[in-house]
Design a protein around this motif. Structure first.
Motif, PDB file in Angstrom:
ATOM      1  N   GLY A   1       0.791  -1.222   0.000  1.00  0.00           N
ATOM      2  CA  GLY A   1       0.000   0.000   0.000  1.00  0.00           C
ATOM      3  C   GLY A   1       0.827   1.276   0.000  1.00  0.00           C
ATOM      4  O   GLY A   1       0.336   2.333   0.426  1.00  0.00           O
ATOM      5  N   SER A   2       2.069   1.215  -0.505  1.00  0.00           N
ATOM      6  CA  SER A   2       2.889   2.431  -0.425  1.00  0.00           C
ATOM      7  C   SER A   2       2.325   3.545  -1.315  1.00  0.00           C
ATOM      8  O   SER A   2       2.459   4.724  -0.980  1.00  0.00           O
ATOM      9  CB  SER A   2       4.347   2.128  -0.782  1.00  0.00           C
ATOM     10  OG  SER A   2       4.472   1.781  -2.136  1.00  0.00           O
ATOM     11  N   ASN A   3       1.687   3.202  -2.416  1.00  0.00           N
ATOM     12  CA  ASN A   3       1.047   4.249  -3.234  1.00  0.00           C
ATOM     13  C   ASN A   3      -0.121   4.878  -2.473  1.00  0.00           C
ATOM     14  O   ASN A   3      -0.303   6.094  -2.505  1.00  0.00           O
ATOM     15  CB  ASN A   3       0.566   3.674  -4.568  1.00  0.00           C
ATOM     16  CG  ASN A   3       1.685   3.625  -5.596  1.00  0.00           C
ATOM     17  OD1 ASN A   3       2.169   4.662  -6.041  1.00  0.00           O
ATOM     18  ND2 ASN A   3       2.115   2.426  -5.956  1.00  0.00           N
ATOM     19  N   MET A   4      -0.882   4.043  -1.785  1.00  0.00           N
ATOM     20  CA  MET A   4      -1.989   4.565  -0.981  1.00  0.00           C
ATOM     21  C   MET A   4      -1.461   5.523   0.082  1.00  0.00           C
ATOM     22  O   MET A   4      -2.021   6.613   0.296  1.00  0.00           O
ATOM     23  CB  MET A   4      -2.734   3.377  -0.346  1.00  0.00           C
ATOM     24  CG  MET A   4      -3.853   3.730   0.590  1.00  0.00           C
ATOM     25  SD  MET A   4      -3.312   3.955   2.289  1.00  0.00           S
ATOM     26  CE  MET A   4      -2.745   2.308   2.701  1.00  0.00           C
TER      27      MET A   4
ATOM     28  N   PHE B   1      -3.668  -3.079  -6.454  1.00  0.00           N
ATOM     29  CA  PHE B   1      -4.790  -4.004  -6.237  1.00  0.00           C
ATOM     30  C   PHE B   1      -4.641  -5.120  -7.264  1.00  0.00           C
ATOM     31  O   PHE B   1      -4.841  -4.904  -8.457  1.00  0.00           O
ATOM     32  CB  PHE B   1      -6.112  -3.254  -6.406  1.00  0.00           C
ATOM     33  CG  PHE B   1      -7.320  -4.057  -6.004  1.00  0.00           C
ATOM     34  CD1 PHE B   1      -7.481  -4.498  -4.696  1.00  0.00           C
ATOM     35  CD2 PHE B   1      -8.314  -4.345  -6.926  1.00  0.00           C
ATOM     36  CE1 PHE B   1      -8.607  -5.230  -4.315  1.00  0.00           C
ATOM     37  CE2 PHE B   1      -9.447  -5.066  -6.554  1.00  0.00           C
ATOM     38  CZ  PHE B   1      -9.590  -5.504  -5.250  1.00  0.00           C
ATOM     39  N   MET B   2      -4.243  -6.286  -6.775  1.00  0.00           N
ATOM     40  CA  MET B   2      -3.833  -7.358  -7.676  1.00  0.00           C
ATOM     41  C   MET B   2      -4.998  -8.251  -8.092  1.00  0.00           C
ATOM     42  O   MET B   2      -4.980  -9.469  -7.882  1.00  0.00           O
ATOM     43  CB  MET B   2      -2.719  -8.195  -7.015  1.00  0.00           C
ATOM     44  CG  MET B   2      -1.496  -7.373  -6.603  1.00  0.00           C
ATOM     45  SD  MET B   2      -0.804  -6.399  -7.955  1.00  0.00           S
ATOM     46  CE  MET B   2       0.082  -7.677  -8.825  1.00  0.00           C
ATOM     47  N   ARG B   3      -6.002  -7.636  -8.678  1.00  0.00           N
ATOM     48  CA  ARG B   3      -7.154  -8.390  -9.149  1.00  0.00           C
ATOM     49  C   ARG B   3      -7.522  -7.892 -10.533  1.00  0.00           C
ATOM     50  O   ARG B   3      -7.510  -6.685 -10.790  1.00  0.00           O
ATOM     51  CB  ARG B   3      -8.382  -8.133  -8.250  1.00  0.00           C
ATOM     52  CG  ARG B   3      -8.256  -8.588  -6.832  1.00  0.00           C
ATOM     53  CD  ARG B   3      -8.641 -10.016  -6.633  1.00  0.00           C
ATOM     54  NE  ARG B   3      -9.907 -10.365  -7.260  1.00  0.00           N
ATOM     55  CZ  ARG B   3     -10.280 -11.618  -7.510  1.00  0.00           C
ATOM     56  NH1 ARG B   3      -9.494 -12.622  -7.207  1.00  0.00           N
ATOM     57  NH2 ARG B   3     -11.434 -11.869  -8.083  1.00  0.00           N
TER      58      ARG B   3
ATOM     59  N   ASN C   1      -5.865   3.650 -12.231  1.00  0.00           N
ATOM     60  CA  ASN C   1      -4.900   2.603 -11.896  1.00  0.00           C
ATOM     61  C   ASN C   1      -3.498   3.132 -12.141  1.00  0.00           C
ATOM     62  O   ASN C   1      -3.297   4.064 -12.927  1.00  0.00           O
ATOM     63  CB  ASN C   1      -5.143   1.373 -12.779  1.00  0.00           C
ATOM     64  CG  ASN C   1      -4.226   0.211 -12.421  1.00  0.00           C
ATOM     65  OD1 ASN C   1      -3.978  -0.061 -11.236  1.00  0.00           O
ATOM     66  ND2 ASN C   1      -3.679  -0.467 -13.422  1.00  0.00           N
ATOM     67  N   ILE C   2      -2.530   2.528 -11.446  1.00  0.00           N
ATOM     68  CA  ILE C   2      -1.129   2.801 -11.783  1.00  0.00           C
ATOM     69  C   ILE C   2      -0.479   1.479 -12.157  1.00  0.00           C
ATOM     70  O   ILE C   2      -0.740   0.441 -11.529  1.00  0.00           O
ATOM     71  CB  ILE C   2      -0.372   3.490 -10.622  1.00  0.00           C
ATOM     72  CG1 ILE C   2       1.005   3.958 -11.102  1.00  0.00           C
ATOM     73  CG2 ILE C   2      -0.256   2.592  -9.390  1.00  0.00           C
ATOM     74  CD1 ILE C   2       1.620   5.068 -10.283  1.00  0.00           C
ATOM     75  N   HIS C   3       0.316   1.534 -13.216  1.00  0.00           N
ATOM     76  CA  HIS C   3       1.009   0.324 -13.665  1.00  0.00           C
ATOM     77  C   HIS C   3       2.501   0.651 -13.759  1.00  0.00           C
ATOM     78  O   HIS C   3       2.865   1.708 -14.284  1.00  0.00           O
ATOM     79  CB  HIS C   3       0.470  -0.126 -15.032  1.00  0.00           C
ATOM     80  CG  HIS C   3       1.098  -1.405 -15.498  1.00  0.00           C
ATOM     81  ND1 HIS C   3       0.765  -2.629 -14.954  1.00  0.00           N
ATOM     82  CD2 HIS C   3       2.061  -1.648 -16.415  1.00  0.00           C
ATOM     83  CE1 HIS C   3       1.495  -3.572 -15.531  1.00  0.00           C
ATOM     84  NE2 HIS C   3       2.286  -3.005 -16.421  1.00  0.00           N
ATOM     85  N   PRO C   4       3.365  -0.246 -13.268  1.00  0.00           N
ATOM     86  CA  PRO C   4       4.787   0.082 -13.228  1.00  0.00           C
ATOM     87  C   PRO C   4       5.526  -0.155 -14.544  1.00  0.00           C
ATOM     88  O   PRO C   4       6.540  -0.839 -14.588  1.00  0.00           O
ATOM     89  CB  PRO C   4       5.322  -0.818 -12.108  1.00  0.00           C
ATOM     90  CG  PRO C   4       4.428  -2.003 -12.138  1.00  0.00           C
ATOM     91  CD  PRO C   4       3.078  -1.530 -12.594  1.00  0.00           C
ATOM     92  N   SER C   5       4.987   0.388 -15.629  1.00  0.00           N
ATOM     93  CA  SER C   5       5.710   0.367 -16.903  1.00  0.00           C
ATOM     94  C   SER C   5       5.249   1.574 -17.700  1.00  0.00           C
ATOM     95  O   SER C   5       4.264   2.230 -17.339  1.00  0.00           O
ATOM     96  CB  SER C   5       5.422  -0.910 -17.706  1.00  0.00           C
ATOM     97  OG  SER C   5       4.183  -0.810 -18.384  1.00  0.00           O
TER      98      SER C   5
HETATM   99  C1  GRF Z   1       3.301  -0.860  -7.557  1.00  0.00           C
HETATM  100  O1  GRF Z   1       4.476  -0.955  -8.324  1.00  0.00           O
HETATM  101  C2  GRF Z   1       2.101  -0.807  -8.456  1.00  0.00           C
HETATM  102  O2  GRF Z   1       2.322  -0.056  -9.614  1.00  0.00           O
HETATM  103  C3  GRF Z   1       1.933  -2.258  -8.807  1.00  0.00           C
HETATM  104  O3  GRF Z   1       2.197  -2.961  -7.602  1.00  0.00           O
HETATM  105  C4  GRF Z   1       3.055  -2.176  -6.785  1.00  0.00           C
HETATM  106  C5  GRF Z   1       2.289  -1.994  -5.512  1.00  0.00           C
HETATM  107  O4  GRF Z   1       2.890  -1.165  -4.635  1.00  0.00           O
HETATM  108  N1  GRF Z   1       0.657  -2.529  -9.379  1.00  0.00           N
HETATM  109  P1  GRF Z   1       2.145  -0.645  -3.332  1.00  0.00           P
HETATM  110  O5  GRF Z   1       1.198  -1.721  -2.818  1.00  0.00           O
HETATM  111  O6  GRF Z   1       1.439   0.626  -3.667  1.00  0.00           O
HETATM  112  O7  GRF Z   1       3.276  -0.451  -2.353  1.00  0.00           O
END
Ligand code: GRF
Length: 201
Positions: free
Chosen positions: A12-15, A97-99, A115-119
């Motif tokens: 949840g670091s983005n949260m 959110f891994m769903r 959503n955020i995606h790491p690419s």
């Molecule tokens: C982040 O890199 C996000 O983009 C990806 O999973 C990671 C989750 O990080 N979908 P966090 O739970 O926000 O720390």
């Protein structure tokens, strides 16, 4: 007040970055918006404790107790809709959110599901993005904030950040470098979104 609901599965670091920015920049005064709830699909999602400590309501909805994707998504929507109010539709923020969400869910929150995606989308949608970027010999990687549409990791791009891929990078070192940028662009993209809504109202 407009309610933001954040969905997480893990750290949840983005949260955390979003909650901190909302507090620091007083989004409630500036945009009439607040992070109202954090929902996890795993009871042990680390971020839930941070949310509780910051006075944010948390909810846990374990996907394993549902017999289908649609049943889980319906129950999730019911929880989210508790934060809806007449004048302000809720803003749904996926943060790690891994769903995979069903088309019904995505349509229901169309235009207000981020959503955020790491690419650097559209490159490397889906899983193992860092490894794939390294294997492809890319010189840069990054992160993308986008509106969610029915196609996984697609949808209009709201913000991107670029980081270098360095000699000897592993998926872990690259992920950590990308994550620091995610923490900057995701709160900014949400602030831009809220600003845009305010302007239109
Ligand atoms: C982040 O890199 C996000 O983009 C990806 O999973 C990671 C989750 O990080 N979908 P966090 O739970 O926000 O720390």
């Amino acid at each position: 007040m407009k309610n933001i609901v954040i969905l997480i599965s893990g750290g949840g670091s983005n949260m955390v970055a979003i909650v901190k920015r909302a507090q620091r920049e007083a989004w409630s005064d500036k945009f009439g918006a607040r992070v109202a709830a954090v929902i996890g699909n795993k009871a042990d999602a680390k971020g839930l404790q941070f949310a509780r400590d910051h006075g944010i309501v948390t909810e846990v909805l374990d996907h394993r107790s549902f017999t289908s994707r649609e049943a889980f998504d319906d129950a999730l929507a019911q929880v989210i809709d508790r934060y809806e109010n007449l004048s302000h539709p809720v803003l749904v923020v996926l943060a790690g959110f891994m769903r995979i969400l069903s088309p019904g869910f995505v349509n229901r929150y169309g235009g207000r599901l981020l959503n955020i995606h790491p690419s650097l989308l559209p490159a490397f949608a889906g899983l193992h993005t860092h490894q794939r970027a390294i294997d492809a010999g890319c010189k840069v990687a990054g992160a993308t904030v986008h509106l969610v549409t029915a196609e996984l990791d697609h949808g209009p791009i709201l913000a991107q950040a670029v980081v270098p891929i360095l000699q000897g990078d592993t998926p872990e070192t690259l992920a950590a470098r990308v994550l620091t940028q995610e923490h900057l662009i995701y709160p900014s993209a949400i602030a831009d979104y809220l600003r845009g809504e305010l302007r239109r109202s």
